[in-house]
Design a protein around this motif. Structure first.
Motif, PDB file in Angstrom:
ATOM      1  N   PHE A 162      -3.713   6.567  -8.085  1.00 37.24           N
ATOM      2  CA  PHE A 162      -2.930   7.535  -7.299  1.00 37.24           C
ATOM      3  C   PHE A 162      -2.796   7.088  -5.844  1.00 37.24           C
ATOM      4  N   ARG A 163      -1.566   6.982  -5.390  1.00 38.44           N
ATOM      5  CA  ARG A 163      -1.339   6.668  -3.969  1.00 38.44           C
ATOM      6  C   ARG A 163      -0.141   7.484  -3.502  1.00 38.44           C
ATOM      7  N   ARG A 164      -0.275   8.100  -2.327  1.00 41.90           N
ATOM      8  CA  ARG A 164       0.827   8.885  -1.807  1.00 41.90           C
ATOM      9  C   ARG A 164       1.785   7.972  -1.070  1.00 41.90           C
ATOM     10  N   GLU A 165       2.545   7.168  -1.827  1.00 39.30           N
ATOM     11  CA  GLU A 165       3.527   6.258  -1.252  1.00 39.30           C
ATOM     12  C   GLU A 165       4.893   6.913  -1.319  1.00 39.30           C
ATOM     13  N   ARG A 166       5.884   6.280  -0.679  1.00 35.24           N
ATOM     14  CA  ARG A 166       7.246   6.791  -0.793  1.00 35.24           C
ATOM     15  C   ARG A 166       7.778   6.348  -2.149  1.00 35.24           C
ATOM     16  N   ARG A 222      11.999   3.022  -7.285  1.00 35.10           N
ATOM     17  CA  ARG A 222      11.875   2.339  -8.563  1.00 35.10           C
ATOM     18  C   ARG A 222      10.683   1.367  -8.522  1.00 35.10           C
ATOM     19  N   GLY A 223       9.782   1.473  -9.460  1.00 35.27           N
ATOM     20  CA  GLY A 223       8.620   0.578  -9.500  1.00 35.27           C
ATOM     21  C   GLY A 223       7.506   1.002  -8.564  1.00 35.27           C
ATOM     22  N   ARG A 224       7.694   2.142  -7.869  1.00 33.66           N
ATOM     23  CA  ARG A 224       6.620   2.613  -6.998  1.00 33.66           C
ATOM     24  C   ARG A 224       6.453   4.116  -7.185  1.00 33.66           C
ATOM     25  N   TYR A 225       5.308   4.517  -7.666  1.00 31.88           N
ATOM     26  CA  TYR A 225       5.068   5.907  -8.016  1.00 31.88           C
ATOM     27  C   TYR A 225       3.787   6.398  -7.355  1.00 31.88           C
ATOM     28  N   ARG A 226       3.601   7.711  -7.382  1.00 37.89           N
ATOM     29  CA  ARG A 226       2.378   8.268  -6.798  1.00 37.89           C
ATOM     30  C   ARG A 226       1.256   8.314  -7.829  1.00 37.89           C
ATOM     31  N   GLN A 227       1.636   8.469  -9.085  1.00 33.47           N
ATOM     32  CA  GLN A 227       0.673   8.180 -10.160  1.00 33.47           C
ATOM     33  C   GLN A 227       1.240   6.999 -10.918  1.00 33.47           C
ATOM     34  N   PHE A 228       0.491   5.917 -10.962  1.00 31.51           N
ATOM     35  CA  PHE A 228       0.943   4.724 -11.668  1.00 31.51           C
ATOM     36  C   PHE A 228      -0.237   4.180 -12.460  1.00 31.51           C
ATOM     37  N   TRP A 229       0.056   3.290 -13.390  1.00 33.79           N
ATOM     38  CA  TRP A 229      -1.006   2.778 -14.257  1.00 33.79           C
ATOM     39  C   TRP A 229      -1.347   1.337 -13.918  1.00 33.79           C
ATOM     40  N   GLN A 230      -2.611   1.040 -13.976  1.00 34.89           N
ATOM     41  CA  GLN A 230      -3.019  -0.351 -13.801  1.00 34.89           C
ATOM     42  C   GLN A 230      -3.825  -0.816 -15.009  1.00 34.89           C
ATOM     43  N   ILE A 231      -3.584  -2.067 -15.360  1.00 33.50           N
ATOM     44  CA  ILE A 231      -4.413  -2.743 -16.356  1.00 33.50           C
ATOM     45  C   ILE A 231      -5.156  -3.802 -15.566  1.00 33.50           C
ATOM     46  N   GLY A 257      -3.185  -6.539   0.308  1.00 35.43           N
ATOM     47  CA  GLY A 257      -3.329  -5.308   1.081  1.00 35.43           C
ATOM     48  C   GLY A 257      -4.713  -4.705   1.199  1.00 35.43           C
ATOM     49  N   LEU A 258      -5.681  -5.212   0.480  1.00 35.18           N
ATOM     50  CA  LEU A 258      -6.993  -4.581   0.489  1.00 35.18           C
ATOM     51  C   LEU A 258      -7.998  -5.482   1.208  1.00 35.18           C
ATOM     52  N   ASP A 259      -8.926  -4.876   1.925  1.00 36.87           N
ATOM     53  CA  ASP A 259      -9.804  -5.636   2.814  1.00 36.87           C
ATOM     54  C   ASP A 259     -10.867  -6.474   2.115  1.00 36.87           C
ATOM     55  N   ASN A 298       8.846  -6.577  -6.445  1.00 33.81           N
ATOM     56  CA  ASN A 298       8.803  -7.621  -7.466  1.00 33.81           C
ATOM     57  C   ASN A 298       7.404  -8.147  -7.774  1.00 33.81           C
ATOM     58  N   ALA A 299       6.352  -7.537  -7.164  1.00 40.82           N
ATOM     59  CA  ALA A 299       4.978  -7.946  -7.483  1.00 40.82           C
ATOM     60  C   ALA A 299       4.518  -7.192  -8.726  1.00 40.82           C
ATOM     61  N   LEU A 300       4.309  -7.966  -9.781  1.00 39.75           N
ATOM     62  CA  LEU A 300       3.903  -7.393 -11.059  1.00 39.75           C
ATOM     63  C   LEU A 300       2.411  -7.096 -11.053  1.00 39.75           C
ATOM     64  N   LEU A 301       1.693  -7.934 -10.364  1.00 42.01           N
ATOM     65  CA  LEU A 301       0.239  -7.761 -10.352  1.00 42.01           C
ATOM     66  C   LEU A 301      -0.341  -8.532  -9.184  1.00 42.01           C
ATOM     67  N   GLY A 302      -1.545  -8.155  -8.815  1.00 41.89           N
ATOM     68  CA  GLY A 302      -2.210  -8.863  -7.736  1.00 41.89           C
ATOM     69  C   GLY A 302      -3.702  -8.854  -7.947  1.00 41.89           C
ATOM     70  N   GLY A 303      -4.361  -9.776  -7.267  1.00 42.14           N
ATOM     71  CA  GLY A 303      -5.811  -9.786  -7.395  1.00 42.14           C
ATOM     72  C   GLY A 303      -6.446 -10.830  -6.524  1.00 42.14           C
ATOM     73  N   ALA A 318      -5.243  -6.514 -10.877  1.00 39.45           N
ATOM     74  CA  ALA A 318      -4.687  -5.279 -11.427  1.00 39.45           C
ATOM     75  C   ALA A 318      -3.196  -5.489 -11.673  1.00 39.45           C
ATOM     76  N   ILE A 319      -2.808  -5.305 -12.923  1.00 42.44           N
ATOM     77  CA  ILE A 319      -1.387  -5.377 -13.279  1.00 42.44           C
ATOM     78  C   ILE A 319      -0.800  -3.990 -13.071  1.00 42.44           C
ATOM     79  N   GLY A 320       0.347  -3.905 -12.409  1.00 42.62           N
ATOM     80  CA  GLY A 320       1.063  -2.633 -12.347  1.00 42.62           C
ATOM     81  C   GLY A 320       1.753  -2.430 -13.686  1.00 42.62           C
TER      82      GLY A 320
HETATM   83  P1  AMP Z   1      -2.953  -3.471  -5.561  1.00 43.75           P
HETATM   84  O1  AMP Z   1      -4.003  -2.581  -6.197  1.00 43.75           O
HETATM   85  O2  AMP Z   1      -2.337  -2.871  -4.346  1.00 43.75           O
HETATM   86  O3  AMP Z   1      -3.431  -4.865  -5.398  1.00 43.75           O
HETATM   87  O4  AMP Z   1      -1.742  -3.520  -6.599  1.00 43.75           O
HETATM   88  C1  AMP Z   1      -1.807  -4.208  -7.807  1.00 43.75           C
HETATM   89  C2  AMP Z   1      -0.537  -3.958  -8.574  1.00 43.75           C
HETATM   90  O5  AMP Z   1      -0.435  -2.560  -8.865  1.00 43.75           O
HETATM   91  C3  AMP Z   1       0.730  -4.258  -7.788  1.00 43.75           C
HETATM   92  O6  AMP Z   1       1.083  -5.601  -7.924  1.00 43.75           O
HETATM   93  C4  AMP Z   1       1.739  -3.349  -8.452  1.00 43.75           C
HETATM   94  O7  AMP Z   1       2.267  -3.951  -9.606  1.00 43.75           O
HETATM   95  C5  AMP Z   1       0.902  -2.165  -8.857  1.00 43.75           C
HETATM   96  N1  AMP Z   1       1.099  -1.043  -7.914  1.00 43.75           N
HETATM   97  C6  AMP Z   1       0.510  -0.821  -6.724  1.00 43.75           C
HETATM   98  N2  AMP Z   1       0.935   0.322  -6.169  1.00 43.75           N
HETATM   99  C7  AMP Z   1       1.830   0.857  -7.018  1.00 43.75           C
HETATM  100  C8  AMP Z   1       2.641   2.040  -7.044  1.00 43.75           C
HETATM  101  N3  AMP Z   1       2.590   2.938  -6.062  1.00 43.75           N
HETATM  102  N4  AMP Z   1       3.453   2.253  -8.108  1.00 43.75           N
HETATM  103  C9  AMP Z   1       3.510   1.370  -9.129  1.00 43.75           C
HETATM  104  N5  AMP Z   1       2.769   0.244  -9.176  1.00 43.75           N
HETATM  105  C10 AMP Z   1       1.949  -0.018  -8.144  1.00 43.75           C
END
Ligand code: AMP
Length: 429
Positions: free
Chosen positions: A116-120, A123-132, A268-270, A291-296, A317-319
């Motif tokens: 959960f993140r309170r982002e704007r 498309r592809g950016r949600y306030r509840q989103f799933w990570q694998i 983005g994380l410290d 266009n970032a599918l995942l990061g780590g 974490a894959i979005g």
């Molecule tokens: P992060 O935890 O910020 O490193 O993000 C890892 C991945 O989670 C990103 O590459 C996105 O694919 C996905 N992600 C992060 N924030 C969001 C969001 N608000 N909505 C959808 N996917 C997200």
């Protein structure tokens, strides 16, 4: 009417079929690499994220859903709680809490769940989103610091994306150095920002003071030339970090996993140290600007930051939402997955026999739907054609003779099949 909250979504069939396929494939791939599932709570003490993710990150400073959870009894204290904005801090907390380090073994854990993140929202950016996500963590004696772990995680990701059918993915790789490299680089970055920061965006002016590394994440077009001219972290890596990064690259080369070194990728994380990475997909893959599918990356000091033992680790974490959008966009209008058979009772008198037949076929492992005897034949055929590969007609005559009429839509072929042989007849391609 009460509606779903902005930035949240309902996932409905047939989309959920793809979500399930993605999760099933991920679980199968992770199992092949020796990972086990971990499920941590969806909310945690706010302090976990403040300490773990970092106070000055966008996630913690602007985007967390935090509330005060009032005490319900005199023995309880009120607490600041937060819906998890990411899962690594929770996994590391669990690692510490359950003393997983004392096993001496490398812990290979994966999770699938909402964040959960309170982002704007867009498309592809949600306030509840799933990570694998995946975390490899353990005491240094378990080999958790080794570059081979980084390369293995990246190779696994490449295999997972290939197996899912993601086309054109790219791996951007960088090293942000160790906790001893970071201060030297930060000092250099701060010094270089001093004369130029006044020309930059408001966020960058603030970050230049509080957390200069974050300036490199800035997406404001006018700032890009200034940022490109700033010192690069690669120039400040010590011998050990350089060697570690070279080993990661050598192992990826040996596996044939393609990557590009991206000097500005600090994420983005410290908590990241040394290896950081992102997988992106090409334009036209349904993600727009996201266009970032995942990061780590690696987080060698995170356990200590949370009061735990030394436990280097690496994870990603894959979005999942973005992965699904990509698969849908890249597949175009892929043929919907049809069930094996649609049973059409001809007349309501045949409804019971139809349901009994459906039970027999389903127990035989087939996917089956049953219509209703009140439907006209035309309607039954149309419905069947939409959802199933075959229609099974069950009229009075068929029921009396223990047979069914089967029509295969793809070929137009029609035949009468003895009920006892239906399972094998319907299982054929
Ligand atoms: P992060 O935890 O910020 O490193 O993000 C890892 C991945 O989670 C990103 O590459 C996105 O694919 C996905 N992600 C992060 N924030 C969001 C969001 N608000 N909505 C959808 N996917 C997200």
């Amino acid at each position: 009417m009460v509606k779903a909250i902005r930035g949240t979504r309902d996932l409905l069939p047939p989309d959920t079929q793809l979500w399930n396929r993605v999760e099933t494939t991920a679980r199968a791939v992770f199992a092949r690499y020796g990972f086990g599932e971990i499920r941590t709570p969806i909310f945690e003490a706010t302090e976990l994220f403040v300490r773990g993710v970092g106070e000055e990150t966008d996630v913690v400073s602007k985007e967390m859903y935090t509330w005060e959870d009032r005490a319900r009894a005199a023995s309880e204290k009120a607490q600041q709680l937060t819906l998890r904005p990411e899962n690594t801090a929770g996994v590391v907390r669990a690692y510490i809490e359950h003393k997983l380090g004392e096993t001496g073994q490398l812990q290979k854990l994966y999770y699938i769940g909402p964040q959960f993140r309170r982002e704007r929202p867009q498309r592809g950016r949600y306030r509840q989103f799933w990570q694998i996500g995946v975390e490899v963590i353990g005491p240094p004696s378990s080999g958790s610091e080794s570059a081979i772990r980084d390369a293995e995680v990246l190779e696994m990701l490449a295999s997972l994306l290939d197996e899912l059918g993601v086309k054109g993915w790219r791996l951007a790789l960088n090293s942000v150095g160790s906790s001893s490299d970071r201060p030297k680089y930060l000092a250099a970055l701060k010094a270089a920002l001093e004369p130029v920061k006044a020309t930059m965006c408001e966020d960058c002016q603030r970050r230049a003071e509080t957390n200069p590394l974050r300036v490199l994440d800035c997406k404001v077009p006018e700032d890009q030339a200034t940022i490109d001219a700033l010192p690069k972290i690669a120039e400040y890596l010590d011998e050990a970090s350089q060697q570690h990064f070279a080993q990661v690259q050598a192992a990826l080369d040996a596996c044939g996993v393609a990557y590009e070194v991206a000097p500005r990728l600090v994420r983005g994380l410290d908590y990241y140290t040394r290896t950081t990475f992102e997988f992106t997909v090409p334009d036209g893959s349904g993600l727009g600007t996201q266009n970032a599918l995942l990061g780590g990356g690696r987080y060698d000091g995170l356990s200590e930051m949370l009061g735990g033992p030394k436990a280097p680790g690496i994870g990603f974490a894959i979005g999942e939402d973005r992965l699904i959008l990509t698969l849908q966009a890249q597949a175009g209008e892929a043929a919907a997955n049809k069930i094996d058979a649609y049973i059409a009772p001809l007349g309501v008198e045949q409804n019971s026999a139809a349901l009994a037949l459906a039970r027999q076929l389903r127990r035989g492992g087939l996917s089956v739907e049953v219509g209703d005897g009140s439907f006209r034949l035309k309607k039954s055929f149309e419905t069947a054609d939409r959802v199933a590969r075959r229609v099974v007609l069950l009229g009075e005559d068929e029921v009396a003779n223990g047979v069914a009429t089967v029509k295969t839509f793809a070929t137009g072929e029609q035949s009468r099949v003895v009920l006892g042989e239906l399972v094998s007849a319907l299982s054929a391609a």
